[in-house]
Design a protein around this motif. Structure first.
Motif, PDB file in Angstrom:
ATOM      1  N   GLU A   1       0.827  -1.202   0.000  1.00 31.57           N
ATOM      2  CA  GLU A   1       0.000   0.000   0.000  1.00 31.57           C
ATOM      3  C   GLU A   1       0.868   1.262   0.000  1.00 31.57           C
ATOM      4  N   GLU A   2       2.083   1.130   0.576  1.00 36.81           N
ATOM      5  CA  GLU A   2       2.982   2.286   0.702  1.00 36.81           C
ATOM      6  C   GLU A   2       3.828   2.490  -0.549  1.00 36.81           C
ATOM      7  N   ILE A   3       4.381   1.403  -1.101  1.00 33.68           N
ATOM      8  CA  ILE A   3       5.387   1.563  -2.172  1.00 33.68           C
ATOM      9  C   ILE A   3       4.895   1.091  -3.539  1.00 33.68           C
ATOM     10  N   LYS A   4       3.644   0.603  -3.588  1.00 37.22           N
ATOM     11  CA  LYS A   4       3.032   0.142  -4.846  1.00 37.22           C
ATOM     12  C   LYS A   4       3.905  -0.941  -5.492  1.00 37.22           C
ATOM     13  N   ASN A   5       4.366  -0.667  -6.755  1.00 38.83           N
ATOM     14  CA  ASN A   5       5.091  -1.703  -7.504  1.00 38.83           C
ATOM     15  C   ASN A   5       6.607  -1.488  -7.538  1.00 38.83           C
ATOM     16  N   GLN A   6       7.123  -0.649  -6.649  1.00 37.63           N
ATOM     17  CA  GLN A   6       8.572  -0.440  -6.619  1.00 37.63           C
ATOM     18  C   GLN A   6       9.279  -1.758  -6.265  1.00 37.63           C
ATOM     19  N   ARG A   7      10.475  -1.925  -6.843  1.00 38.73           N
ATOM     20  CA  ARG A   7      11.235  -3.154  -6.619  1.00 38.73           C
ATOM     21  C   ARG A   7      12.293  -2.916  -5.543  1.00 38.73           C
ATOM     22  N   PHE A   8      12.675  -3.996  -4.851  1.00 39.19           N
ATOM     23  CA  PHE A   8      13.628  -3.882  -3.734  1.00 39.19           C
ATOM     24  C   PHE A   8      14.374  -5.206  -3.558  1.00 39.19           C
ATOM     25  N   SER A   9      15.561  -5.096  -2.993  1.00 45.14           N
ATOM     26  CA  SER A   9      16.295  -6.306  -2.600  1.00 45.14           C
ATOM     27  C   SER A   9      15.847  -6.687  -1.193  1.00 45.14           C
ATOM     28  N   ILE A  10      16.026  -7.962  -0.836  1.00 45.00           N
ATOM     29  CA  ILE A  10      15.519  -8.440   0.460  1.00 45.00           C
ATOM     30  C   ILE A  10      16.439  -9.500   1.044  1.00 45.00           C
ATOM     31  N   ALA A  11      16.538  -9.505   2.379  1.00 44.39           N
ATOM     32  CA  ALA A  11      17.238 -10.573   3.108  1.00 44.39           C
ATOM     33  C   ALA A  11      16.484 -10.822   4.411  1.00 44.39           C
ATOM     34  N   ILE A  12      16.703 -11.989   4.982  1.00 39.21           N
ATOM     35  CA  ILE A  12      15.971 -12.416   6.182  1.00 39.21           C
ATOM     36  C   ILE A  12      16.954 -12.804   7.279  1.00 39.21           C
ATOM     37  N   SER A  13      16.546 -12.597   8.536  1.00 42.35           N
ATOM     38  CA  SER A  13      17.329 -13.044   9.695  1.00 42.35           C
ATOM     39  C   SER A  13      16.357 -13.482  10.788  1.00 42.35           C
ATOM     40  N   GLY A  14      16.901 -13.925  11.908  1.00 41.53           N
ATOM     41  CA  GLY A  14      16.092 -14.267  13.068  1.00 41.53           C
ATOM     42  C   GLY A  14      15.912 -15.755  13.274  1.00 41.53           C
ATOM     43  N   SER A  15      15.571 -16.129  14.503  1.00 37.88           N
ATOM     44  CA  SER A  15      15.459 -17.547  14.861  1.00 37.88           C
ATOM     45  C   SER A  15      14.358 -18.251  14.089  1.00 37.88           C
ATOM     46  N   ALA A  16      13.298 -17.525  13.719  1.00 36.67           N
ATOM     47  CA  ALA A  16      12.222 -18.129  12.932  1.00 36.67           C
ATOM     48  C   ALA A  16      12.427 -17.886  11.441  1.00 36.67           C
ATOM     49  N   GLY A  17      13.475 -17.136  11.098  1.00 32.99           N
ATOM     50  CA  GLY A  17      13.686 -16.763   9.697  1.00 32.99           C
ATOM     51  C   GLY A  17      14.451 -17.772   8.882  1.00 32.99           C
ATOM     52  N   PHE A  18      15.239 -18.621   9.533  1.00 40.68           N
ATOM     53  CA  PHE A  18      16.113 -19.530   8.792  1.00 40.68           C
ATOM     54  C   PHE A  18      15.302 -20.505   7.922  1.00 40.68           C
ATOM     55  N   ARG A  19      14.267 -21.090   8.537  1.00 37.01           N
ATOM     56  CA  ARG A  19      13.457 -22.051   7.779  1.00 37.01           C
ATOM     57  C   ARG A  19      12.698 -21.356   6.645  1.00 37.01           C
ATOM     58  N   ILE A  20      12.206 -20.138   6.915  1.00 34.20           N
ATOM     59  CA  ILE A  20      11.517 -19.368   5.863  1.00 34.20           C
ATOM     60  C   ILE A  20      12.488 -19.102   4.708  1.00 34.20           C
ATOM     61  N   SER A  21      13.723 -18.794   5.052  1.00 27.18           N
ATOM     62  CA  SER A  21      14.741 -18.550   4.024  1.00 27.18           C
ATOM     63  C   SER A  21      14.980 -19.786   3.165  1.00 27.18           C
ATOM     64  N   LYS A  22      14.978 -20.956   3.824  1.00 30.62           N
ATOM     65  CA  LYS A  22      15.235 -22.201   3.085  1.00 30.62           C
ATOM     66  C   LYS A  22      14.136 -22.513   2.083  1.00 30.62           C
ATOM     67  N   ILE A  23      12.877 -22.272   2.488  1.00 35.38           N
ATOM     68  CA  ILE A  23      11.785 -22.664   1.595  1.00 35.38           C
ATOM     69  C   ILE A  23      11.480 -21.614   0.528  1.00 35.38           C
ATOM     70  N   THR A  24      12.048 -20.391   0.678  1.00 35.65           N
ATOM     71  CA  THR A  24      11.798 -19.331  -0.307  1.00 35.65           C
ATOM     72  C   THR A  24      13.047 -18.980  -1.114  1.00 35.65           C
ATOM     73  N   ASN A  25      14.223 -19.489  -0.674  1.00 35.16           N
ATOM     74  CA  ASN A  25      15.516 -19.183  -1.312  1.00 35.16           C
ATOM     75  C   ASN A  25      15.880 -17.698  -1.229  1.00 35.16           C
ATOM     76  N   ILE A  26      15.340 -17.016  -0.237  1.00 35.58           N
ATOM     77  CA  ILE A  26      15.743 -15.630   0.021  1.00 35.58           C
ATOM     78  C   ILE A  26      17.008 -15.648   0.866  1.00 35.58           C
ATOM     79  N   ASP A  27      17.915 -14.716   0.622  1.00 39.81           N
ATOM     80  CA  ASP A  27      19.190 -14.676   1.342  1.00 39.81           C
ATOM     81  C   ASP A  27      18.973 -14.573   2.856  1.00 39.81           C
ATOM     82  N   PHE A  28      19.763 -15.329   3.609  1.00 39.02           N
ATOM     83  CA  PHE A  28      19.696 -15.305   5.076  1.00 39.02           C
ATOM     84  C   PHE A  28      21.007 -14.751   5.627  1.00 39.02           C
ATOM     85  N   ILE A  29      20.918 -13.878   6.632  1.00 38.41           N
ATOM     86  CA  ILE A  29      22.115 -13.359   7.303  1.00 38.41           C
ATOM     87  C   ILE A  29      21.953 -13.627   8.795  1.00 38.41           C
ATOM     88  N   GLN A  30      22.991 -14.169   9.405  1.00 38.47           N
ATOM     89  CA  GLN A  30      22.945 -14.472  10.835  1.00 38.47           C
ATOM     90  C   GLN A  30      22.765 -13.185  11.626  1.00 38.47           C
TER      91      GLN A  30
END
Length: 999
Positions: A49-78
């Motif tokens: 709703e805020e940025i409409k169709n603008q594109r962005f890079s993304i990475a994930i962290s956190g204790s619950a983020g590792f598994r989400i990263s694995k199933i989406t192939n989004i970069d994970f940083i400790q």
């Protein structure tokens, strides 16, 4: 630089930051209630709703983020590296970072090399711990924080896990301690957990940045950290980005990535990502069919007592009150045990107010038709409620529950009661209590955990419990401590376990904890044939069913399971003839004010709570003896070997101060008064005094001793007596000593073949090594920690002489004389303790008194370690002996007896077994692994001789509420056993008399 999105999925919350050229375009912080994927999709839709169709890079962290990263192939940083990135960018030149999350806690040391220290699977001292405490106090987070800023006194509270802390907090509430003080004390507990549990001996100093939601939102927590670490405003940094720090670091990292997405692409990725294979293990359902469930419910609905309408009844009535750890229960009955009125509700942090309202209600209902002829109270708040409302009788919990269980099954042979945070189990043999087991300071597996967990999932406890009955595949969570289970439950959810499966799995785990961790049963037959279960927790049908399935037998759960303590008290109240219960008119003007105080009568400095009532009455709690109550000294005196031994240590200190004025010494030697030195100081004082050196002892331990040495303690799991030694070293250094002597003693003095090897435990033997490695100040003085074998007198003379010659310029003749004198003085000391033990026992026999051998280690005479348990036992009219004041045979053991102190425990157990008036209570320090052997063996010796076994675990927390319940339960069980024995003898004699008359 383009737009980058940082996502931090923690154990309880989701944090998102959108950056462009270090400018924050969007930020969101929200709880996910373990629905991680659903929550991040919700946030991404809001972001769109805020940025409409603008594109962005993304990475994930956190204790619950590792598994989400694995199933989406989004970069994970400790997350540690993400935090470091954010701090380098926004708070350069920082020396350390302290971050507290929902279930995570970490310290990152940035100066002198990057080093991270993080909590394990326990969530003690984190945001979830604070949430549990807020729930217990029944206030909002904002109220909790506001109250903490207006405290006047800090009380010691454990924070290594939530269930321990509840055991400390609830008695404070029941004693009427102000919530302002409790709130600040809980924050202080978090600080101490961070310093001792995470810093582990490394100093937190310089510029410290505080991150994470709890440290951002709670100003009271900020204040406690600043004051405890002695940080200036310039060095204590609480940044605006504290709760977003990891997400911010992730966004900074993501800005360097080449792959970009739109919101729709990321949402689609999350919605369509396939779960990895679940590692959950599942169990069979609690019920095989609806008919199976209906049969179960009908069977338990038949265990009831008759209820009659209070509005139509006239006559006498009896009131029972159970003021428990988290709830208050009331039952009003007639003389036949039929129920007129019941109440079951939360204490709401103030049981006095709850009782006030309920008594007013009862008086309005009964009018002049019903006369309350007797009243009885039991539970944690027994003494406060008895004093406040002039209740006739105070009854120990175990007896109240036994009364109630017998009403439903006169042949009951095993009772288990699981309450909010306590668990009581007792075996009934020959119509009397045979043995009692209560859970220790840990309330693992009790009702308050289920309640707190249900609330964290967004359910009330009743709805959450019902879900377990319908579970098709209960998830296996093991039988570990329930706080350690938190992570397992979260992981199970992430891997697809249904909320019903988790509810059932938790119920099964609670039951396994009770059976295998508290009761330690080998099989169902260990528990008996006629089992009655009670306590509010067993109102949970999933737990009840799990219990029956685990035992493979049916049990009785009365319909009033949660009211059994109150019902048993009401039954006992029928013994009253005239009641002193507060009247209806007195309730109108009733007022209650509580205030903290410190008793200054003796060196214990007990933290008192003074409760004042409208008619001038006072109730004082927190005292270890009767002195602040105005009880005359001659009424208090009973032999106490713990006090006697401690006074002998104090007399050495007095002698040292006196000798300082009349002797000329060659120098000073500091000796820390801890662990084995409580026994061996007699020996070492004589050695150094004969060699011409003044001995400087550290002061008797206090809470301050622990506080001043806490920063250098490298392990949070080592026993409290060992932790205190860090403070004793600091105390000696503050006295200006430049030589500290504390030898490593792998073998204790020869105990005349009572044990095979005379070993000291590893902590006692080698702790000087640890002190040397962790207290930097010792490098500035002469710290002597030689290895000595004092178990062989002749060898010791030969091997120790070179050391004393080098370090203290001793000649051989003088050293030999000093050593022989030291061995002689030690022998005299041991004989004196045994002589005093005999005198104490003789006194008890002459005055028909009970004795308790308070069985522990030499250092358990330290008042900061035993917390005045010896004086508590004295106050109950019992003589206190120590394990080294009695002489008994070791007897045949089932374990290898190679430890010096342990042999005394076994000897004392055999000694107690030979006397009708002697019982044994074993003191065990938390963290003592070796006592897992001694406790089972001491129990075996006692129970094989028809004696009760009672164990008390102690650590740095000094609330004696649970201890008093345990000791009173033991004394009540003894009284009941003796009464049953006398009744049988009387019956036997009467039968014989009848036979003689017939002849």
């Amino acid at each position: 630089m383009g737009i980058s999105l940082g996502v931090d999925l923690g154990s309880t919350t989701a944090k998102v930051i959108l950056l462009r050229d270090n400018e924050i375009l969007f930020q969101k912080y929200d709880r996910h209630f373990s629905k991680v994927r659903e929550k991040i999709i919700e946030i991404l839709k809001e972001l769109k709703e805020e940025i409409k169709n603008q594109r962005f890079s993304i990475a994930i962290s956190g204790s619950a983020g590792f598994r989400i990263s694995k199933i989406t192939n989004i970069d994970f940083i400790q997350e540690v590296f993400a935090t470091a990135e954010a701090i380098k960018k926004l708070e350069p030149n920082s020396d350390a970072v302290i971050e507290l999350g929902g279930e995570d806690a970490k310290i990152i040391f940035l100066s002198n090399g990057l080093e991270e220290r993080m909590n394990g699977s326990c969530a003690g001292g984190t945001g979830s711990f604070i949430d549990q405490m807020i729930t217990l106090l029944n206030i909002t987070p904002n109220e909790f924080d506001r109250l903490s800023l207006n405290y006047t006194k800090i009380y010691p509270i454990a924070s290594r896990c939530g269930v321990f802390a509840k055991t400390d907090v609830q008695p404070l509430l029941n004693q009427g301690i102000k919530k302002e003080d409790i709130s600040a004390s809980i924050f202080q507990a978090v600080v101490e957990q961070t310093i001792s549990g995470l810093a582990q001996g490394r100093k937190i100093e310089g510029k410290v940045v505080f991150l994470g939601g709890p440290l951002f939102y709670y100003k009271g927590l900020q204040q406690r950290f600043k004051e405890s670490l002695k940080l200036s405003d310039e060095n204590a940094i609480f940044p605006d980005f504290a709760q977003y720090a990891v997400a911010l670091g992730v966004a900074i990292y993501a800005s360097s990535l080449n792959t970009d997405y739109s919101c729709d692409e990321i949402i689609n990725l999350f919605e369509n990502a396939k779960n990895t294979k679940s590692s959950n293990r599942y169990l069979e359902p609690l019920f095989s069919s609806k008919q199976d469930l209906e049969s179960f419910l009908n069977r338990h609905n038949n265990a009831y007592t008759k209820e009659i309408d209070i509005k139509s009844y006239s006559g006498d009535a009896y009131l029972g009150i159970d003021c428990g750890s988290t709830t208050t229960k009331l039952v009003l009955i007639n003389k036949d045990g039929e129920i007129l009125y019941t109440y079951y509700g939360s204490n709401q942090g103030n049981p006095v107010n709850v009782l006030l309202d309920e008594l007013k209600n009862i008086y309005n209902l009964i009018g002049s038709r019903i006369n309350i002829k007797g009243s009885c109270v039991t539970g944690y708040g027994e003494e406060l409620i008895k004093s406040a409302f002039k209740i006739d009788i105070g009854l120990v919990e175990t007896m109240a529950h036994l009364n109630a269980a017998r009403f439903f099954n006169p042949n009951v042979d095993f009772i288990i009661d699981i309450g909010g945070q306590d668990m009581k189990c007792f075996y009934i043999k020959n119509n009397s209590i045979d043995s009692i087991m209560l859970n220790e300071a840990c309330s693992s597996g009790c009702g308050s955990f289920i309640e707190t967990f249900a609330k964290s999932m967004g359910y009330d406890v009743e709805s959450f419990s019902k879900m377990g009955l319908e579970a098709a595949r209960p998830v296996e969570l093991g039988s570990r401590c329930t706080v350690f289970m938190n992570s397992s439950v979260k992981e199970a959810q992430k891997e697809g376990a249904d909320i019903k499966d988790i509810s059932a799995g938790l119920s099964i785990s609670v039951v396994k904890n009770a059976i295998y961790k508290v009761i330690r049963a080998k099989d169902a037959d260990d528990l008996g044939k006629n089992i009655v279960v009670q306590g509010g927790t067993f109102l949970n049908n999933a737990i009840l069913r799990s219990f029956e399935k685990e035992l493979n037998r049916n049990v009785i759960r009365p319909k009033i399971s949660g009211l059994m303590g109150a019902y048993g008290s009401a039954l006992f109240a029928r013994e009253c003839k005239d009641s002193t219960l507060i009247s209806k008119d007195e309730l109108i003007s009733f007022k209650h004010i509580s205030s903290p105080s410190v008793c200054s009568i003796c060196g214990n400095k007990c933290q008192l709570t003074i409760n004042r009532f409208d008619d001038g009455r006072k109730f004082i709690s927190g005292n270890r003896c009767g002195k602040p109550l105005g009880i005359k000294k001659n009424m208090l005196f009973l032999p106490n070997l713990y006090e006697y031994k401690l006074n002998k240590i104090k007399n050495i200190n007095i002698k040292l101060q006196h000798d300082n004025f009349i002797k000329h010494y060659k120098g000073k030697v500091g000796i820390p008064l801890g662990l084995n030195m409580y026994e061996n100081i007699v020996f070492w004082y004589e050695v150094f005094d004969n060699l011409g050196y003044e001995v400087i002892l550290s002061d008797i331990s206090s809470r301050k001793t622990y506080a001043i040495g806490q920063y250098s303690i490298p392990s949070d799991t080592v026993c409290y007596p060992a932790k205190l030694l860090h403070g004793h070293i600091e105390n000696l250094l503050s006295k200006g000593v430049d030589t500290v002597f504390y030898p490593c003693i792998p073998y204790n003095f020869d105990d005349e073949e009572k044990s095979t090897s005379n070993y000291n435990c590893p902590v006692v033997a080698y702790y000087p090594e640890l002190l040397n490695a962790n207290i930097d100040k010792l490098k500035n003085i002469r710290f002597l920690y030689p290895y000595f074998g004092i178990h062989r007198k002749n060898d010791f003379l030969k091997k120790a002489y070179p050391f004393f010659k080098k370090e203290f310029n001793a000649d051989k003749k003088s050293f030999k004389k000093a050593l022989l004198s030291a061995f002689e003085k030690r022998e005299m000391y041991i004989k004196d303790i045994i002589s005093q033990g005999k005198k104490a026992l003789d006194f008890a026999l002459e005055n028909n008194l009970k004795c308790i051998i308070l069985c522990g280690r030499p250092y358990h005479i330290d008042p900061e370690i035993n917390h005045g348990i010896d004086k508590l036992i004295n106050s109950l009219g019992v003589v206190v002996l120590s394990e080294d004041s009695v002489i008994g045979d070791i007897g045949k053991l089932d374990v290898l007896n190679q430890w010096s102190y342990h042999s005394r425990l076994y000897s004392a157990a055999n000694f107690a077994s030979k006397y009708n008036n002697i019982e044994l209570v074993q003191l065990v320090s938390f963290g003592c692994g070796i006592d897992s052997i001694t406790t089972d063996e001491v129990r075996r010796i006692l129970e094989s001789n028809n004696k009760f076994y009672t164990q008390i675990k102690i650590d740095e927390i000094n609330n004696l509420g649970a201890v008093k319940i345990r000791i009173r339960s033991l004394l009540s069980a003894i009284t009941m056993r003796d009464k049953e024995k006398m009744d049988k003898e009387k019956e036997f004699n009467e039968n014989n008399l009848n036979i003689v008359e017939l002849i």
